[in-house]
Design a protein around this motif. Structure first.
Motif, PDB file in Angstrom:
ATOM      1  N   GLY A  31       0.808  -1.212   0.000  1.00  0.00           N
ATOM      2  CA  GLY A  31       0.000   0.000   0.000  1.00  0.00           C
ATOM      3  C   GLY A  31       0.839   1.259   0.000  1.00  0.00           C
ATOM      4  O   GLY A  31       2.049   1.219  -0.185  1.00  0.00           O
ATOM      5  N   GLN A  32       0.165   2.377   0.237  1.00  0.00           N
ATOM      6  CA  GLN A  32       0.825   3.673   0.235  1.00  0.00           C
ATOM      7  C   GLN A  32       0.304   4.519   1.392  1.00  0.00           C
ATOM      8  O   GLN A  32      -0.875   4.450   1.741  1.00  0.00           O
ATOM      9  N   VAL A  33       1.201   5.314   1.960  1.00  0.00           N
ATOM     10  CA  VAL A  33       0.847   6.259   3.019  1.00  0.00           C
ATOM     11  C   VAL A  33       0.984   7.667   2.444  1.00  0.00           C
ATOM     12  O   VAL A  33       2.013   8.000   1.848  1.00  0.00           O
ATOM     13  N   THR A  34      -0.070   8.462   2.620  1.00  0.00           N
ATOM     14  CA  THR A  34      -0.068   9.832   2.093  1.00  0.00           C
ATOM     15  C   THR A  34      -0.552  10.800   3.170  1.00  0.00           C
ATOM     16  O   THR A  34      -1.054  10.392   4.214  1.00  0.00           O
ATOM     17  N   THR A  35      -0.414  12.081   2.889  1.00  0.00           N
ATOM     18  CA  THR A  35      -1.004  13.115   3.731  1.00  0.00           C
ATOM     19  C   THR A  35      -1.731  14.093   2.836  1.00  0.00           C
ATOM     20  O   THR A  35      -1.263  14.396   1.728  1.00  0.00           O
ATOM     21  N   SER A  36      -2.865  14.574   3.310  1.00  0.00           N
ATOM     22  CA  SER A  36      -3.648  15.532   2.524  1.00  0.00           C
ATOM     23  C   SER A  36      -3.508  16.938   3.092  1.00  0.00           C
ATOM     24  O   SER A  36      -4.241  17.840   2.715  1.00  0.00           O
ATOM     25  N   VAL A  37      -2.545  17.119   4.000  1.00  0.00           N
ATOM     26  CA  VAL A  37      -2.363  18.397   4.671  1.00  0.00           C
ATOM     27  C   VAL A  37      -2.089  19.520   3.671  1.00  0.00           C
ATOM     28  O   VAL A  37      -2.530  20.640   3.842  1.00  0.00           O
ATOM     29  N   THR A  38      -1.393  19.212   2.592  1.00  0.00           N
ATOM     30  CA  THR A  38      -1.051  20.229   1.596  1.00  0.00           C
ATOM     31  C   THR A  38      -2.188  20.477   0.609  1.00  0.00           C
ATOM     32  O   THR A  38      -2.048  21.270  -0.310  1.00  0.00           O
ATOM     33  N   GLY A  39      -3.307  19.767   0.772  1.00  0.00           N
ATOM     34  CA  GLY A  39      -4.421  19.890  -0.157  1.00  0.00           C
ATOM     35  C   GLY A  39      -4.343  18.864  -1.272  1.00  0.00           C
ATOM     36  O   GLY A  39      -5.250  18.730  -2.078  1.00  0.00           O
ATOM     37  N   GLN A  40      -3.245  18.149  -1.329  1.00  0.00           N
ATOM     38  CA  GLN A  40      -3.060  17.064  -2.294  1.00  0.00           C
ATOM     39  C   GLN A  40      -2.676  15.820  -1.518  1.00  0.00           C
ATOM     40  O   GLN A  40      -2.270  15.901  -0.363  1.00  0.00           O
TER      41      GLN A  40
END
Length: 92
Positions: free
Chosen positions: A11-20
């Motif tokens: 899988g993948q770990v992401t963050t949406s803090v930057t709006g993306q």
């Protein structure tokens, strides 16, 4: 000799803090039931190979971010399971 049926979790770990959905490198992903852990690469990706068939809980941690738990991750023999992206938010 007893043969254990195994699969893979990827899988993948992401963050949406930057709006993306930006990848999070260096996050620790742990299979709670086995204690096995992996660190995400520069693209936020992780993989667990040779995971016995069953249902697992993944815990995703990184300093400065809230811990995320992914429940009911199903592993089937000979299959790669791709749980939904673990999306991390900053600790407020």
């Amino acid at each position: 000799m007893v043969q254990v049926s195994v699969g893979e979790i990827s899988g993948q770990v992401t963050t949406s803090v930057t709006g993306q959905n930006a990848p999070v490198a260096g996050a620790t992903v742990t299979i709670v039931e086995t204690g096995k852990s992996a660190t995400t690469d520069a693209n936020g990706n992780y993989t667990f190979s040779n995971v016995p068939e069953g249902t697992y809980t993944l815990r995703i941690e990184k300093a400065g971010f809230e811990t995320v738990t992914l429940n009911n991750v199903q592993v089937s023999e000979g299959q790669t399971t791709s749980p939904p992206a673990g999306v991390l938010g900053f600790v407020s």
